[in-house]
Design an enzyme around this catalytic site. Structure first.
Site, PDB file in Angstrom:
ATOM      1  N   HIS A 132     -24.489  32.110  48.321  1.00  0.00           N
ATOM      2  CA  HIS A 132     -23.702  33.318  48.593  1.00  0.00           C
ATOM      3  C   HIS A 132     -23.259  33.881  47.239  1.00  0.00           C
ATOM      4  O   HIS A 132     -23.078  33.120  46.288  1.00  0.00           O
ATOM      5  CB  HIS A 132     -22.483  32.891  49.423  1.00  0.00           C
ATOM      6  CG  HIS A 132     -21.613  33.998  49.920  1.00  0.00           C
ATOM      7  ND1 HIS A 132     -20.672  34.603  49.131  1.00  0.00           N
ATOM      8  CD2 HIS A 132     -21.522  34.594  51.136  1.00  0.00           C
ATOM      9  CE1 HIS A 132     -20.037  35.516  49.832  1.00  0.00           C
ATOM     10  NE2 HIS A 132     -20.531  35.532  51.056  1.00  0.00           N
ATOM     11  N   ASP A 209     -19.859  24.412  48.111  1.00  0.00           N
ATOM     12  CA  ASP A 209     -19.359  25.540  48.883  1.00  0.00           C
ATOM     13  C   ASP A 209     -19.510  25.153  50.355  1.00  0.00           C
ATOM     14  O   ASP A 209     -20.618  25.141  50.897  1.00  0.00           O
ATOM     15  CB  ASP A 209     -20.198  26.781  48.530  1.00  0.00           C
ATOM     16  CG  ASP A 209     -19.909  27.965  49.437  1.00  0.00           C
ATOM     17  OD1 ASP A 209     -19.199  27.797  50.448  1.00  0.00           O
ATOM     18  OD2 ASP A 209     -20.403  29.064  49.134  1.00  0.00           O
ATOM     19  N   GLN A 212     -19.624  27.543  55.184  1.00  0.00           N
ATOM     20  CA  GLN A 212     -20.365  27.573  56.457  1.00  0.00           C
ATOM     21  C   GLN A 212     -20.537  26.181  57.057  1.00  0.00           C
ATOM     22  O   GLN A 212     -21.132  26.050  58.124  1.00  0.00           O
ATOM     23  CB  GLN A 212     -21.744  28.212  56.247  1.00  0.00           C
ATOM     24  CG  GLN A 212     -21.705  29.669  55.837  1.00  0.00           C
ATOM     25  CD  GLN A 212     -21.172  30.599  56.931  1.00  0.00           C
ATOM     26  OE1 GLN A 212     -21.122  30.236  58.113  1.00  0.00           O
ATOM     27  NE2 GLN A 212     -20.759  31.786  56.544  1.00  0.00           N
ATOM     28  N   LYS A 235     -13.040  31.075  58.670  1.00  0.00           N
ATOM     29  CA  LYS A 235     -14.322  30.757  59.313  1.00  0.00           C
ATOM     30  C   LYS A 235     -14.204  29.523  60.216  1.00  0.00           C
ATOM     31  O   LYS A 235     -15.109  29.212  60.969  1.00  0.00           O
ATOM     32  CB  LYS A 235     -15.401  30.521  58.259  1.00  0.00           C
ATOM     33  CG  LYS A 235     -15.738  31.788  57.476  1.00  0.00           C
ATOM     34  CD  LYS A 235     -16.939  31.575  56.596  1.00  0.00           C
ATOM     35  CE  LYS A 235     -17.022  32.560  55.456  1.00  0.00           C
ATOM     36  NZ  LYS A 235     -17.545  33.867  55.834  1.00  0.00           N
ATOM     37  N   CYS A 373     -24.375  39.019  51.631  1.00  0.00           N
ATOM     38  CA  CYS A 373     -23.875  38.574  50.318  1.00  0.00           C
ATOM     39  C   CYS A 373     -24.788  37.506  49.727  1.00  0.00           C
ATOM     40  O   CYS A 373     -24.328  36.537  49.109  1.00  0.00           O
ATOM     41  CB  CYS A 373     -22.445  38.060  50.388  1.00  0.00           C
ATOM     42  SG  CYS A 373     -21.280  39.314  50.859  1.00  0.00           S
TER      43      CYS A 373
END
Ligand code: PMP
Length: 416
Positions: A132, A209, A212, A235, A373
């Site tokens: 991302h 990261d 997600q 999220k 993104c």
């Protein structure tokens, strides 16, 4: 649903779950809302909305400062939220949990506070082709400032990392490996534990990261062995404006603060400032207290439901959706990795992704169209934009049917 009720049955009561999310029960453009944009942000259960309301109705005060009762309650709630996040990630200590605005801020904090002092001219930062923008741009900025080089681990046609290239790219000058646990554009679940172990053997600092991953799977930072792990509250069914950066304590002690101000100091004089210990060293100013309270409620909600059960439910949705969308003519799936989280990305021949999104909205189906993104991923597949359906814990097989019916309509209208 009570803990006891959940413990007694392994049946996933999706209708019971949906009843916890007030926003889902509405019509959009004359159709029942089908919300399949969870990768962008997820909806909030009543428990989260109520926790934030209750905080403002009964406990609101500033933290860590006052001696009065409300200040003590606010501080306790805020620090309990930290402990909840520690449990969620299985961090060794709650002091390794830093509250930030979200994944973006977390990565910028690591880039500024940890990477910048580490990087000298000619050193390297390794990322991947599926990142991302928030796991690309901060590294690019730091590399430029420090005279370091950005290296990129490529992906194959399926959207899996080309692991065989890792040793070639992670060399003697590599200081940082920053990679996503789950790709927002492709759904790929990366073998992060393996890559972290390989990087650690080479003395490389690892930054994951988890934006997600956090909504879809159990995360154990100690088992993963990473140095840093970031995720966003919004999220994972929590509020916007709050997120978590986990950092291993030895690195946090060394890391420089990102911002100066109140809350992050031990002693201030005009000659010198002594910083507070982590995590407070990295939390200058009044934090998002209500956000932390809401995040704690969200993590409790998800933990009570059980991430293993959520993952099984979402896998069933993904498999059904993949099969159903594949059966349509003229649709190309982007991202067909063997291990995927509940994200289905595709393009319809001859139809722009934004037109797909607009027509789907007329049908009450919320999906995302664009570059997500992740422009380098678009470049890799030679497309400007894709359409993405991303599933959450409250989605149903009937909603997958609505997605597919909507796509048929798109094809009909656009003559595709
Ligand atoms: N990384 C990934 C993989 C994401 O999907 C996102 C959000 N789309 C981010 C980072 C950035 O998260 P936030 O905007 O909450 O900071």
């Amino acid at each position: 649903m009570s803990d006891a009720a959940l413990a007694q049955t392994d049946v996933y009561d999706v209708e019971g779950v949906r009843a916890d999310f007030p926003i889902l029960h509405q019509e959009v453009n004359g159709h029942p809302l089908v919300y399949l944009d969870n990768g962008a942000t997820s909806q909030k259960p009543r428990a989260v909305i109520d926790a934030i309301g209750s905080y403002y109705l009964h406990d609101n005060s500033n933290v860590h400062r006052g001696v009065h009762t409300l200040a003590a309650r606010a501080t306790e709630s805020f620090e309990q939220a930290r402990t909840r996040a520690q449990t969620f990630l299985n961090a060794e200590s709650s002091k390794e949990i830093i509250f930030v605005r979200g994944t973006t801020e977390a990565i910028n904090l690591v880039a500024r506070g940890c990477a910048a002092p580490l990087l000298n001219t000619g050193d390297e930062v390794l990322i991947t082709e599926m990142e991302h923008h928030s796991n690309i741009v901060p590294w690019q900025m730091i590399c430029k400032e420090q005279g370091a080089q950005l290296r990129v681990l490529p992906i194959d046609e399926r959207g899996e990392l080309m692991l065989e290239k890792f040793d070639e790219l992670a060399g003697a000058r590599t200081r940082i490996l920053a990679l996503t646990h789950v790709s927002n554009a492709l759904g790929t679940i990366n073998p992060v534990a393996e890559l972290i172990a390989r990087a650690r053997d080479k003395g490389i600092v690892t930054v994951i990261d988890g934006a997600q991953a956090a909504p879809h799977m159990n995360i154990d930072v100690q088992a993963l062995g990473c140095d840093f792990y970031a995720f966003s509250g919004h999220k994972v069914y929590g509020p916007t404006g709050i997120g978590v950066l986990y950092g291993r304590m030895p690195l946090l002690r060394e890391m420089q603060p990102y911002e100066g101000g109140g809350e992050m100091i031990r002693k201030v004089s005009f000659e010198e400032t002594l910083y507070a210990e982590p995590p407070h060293k990295f939390e200058a100013g009044t934090p998002n207290i209500a956000g932390a309270v809401g995040l704690a409620a969200a993590l409790e909600y998800v933990d009570t439901l059980g991430l293993d059960r959520i993952a099984r439910h979402e896998q069933a949705l993904l498999e059904y959706a993949t099969r159903s969308v594949k059966a349509l003519d003229g649709i190309r799936l982007i991202g067909t990795a063997r291990a995927k989280a509940g994200i289905l990305t595709f393009i319809i021949d001859g139809v722009h992704a934004h037109d797909v999104g607009t027509i789907m909205d007329h049908e009450g189906v919320a999906i995302r169209a664009g570059h997500h993104c992740a422009m380098p991923v678009m470049k890799k597949y030679g497309v400007a934009a894709t359409t993405r359906a991303s599933f959450g814990l409250y989605n149903t097989l009937q909603e997958v049917d609505a997605l597919v019916a909507g796509l048929r309509k798109v094809k009909e209208i656009m003559g595709a």
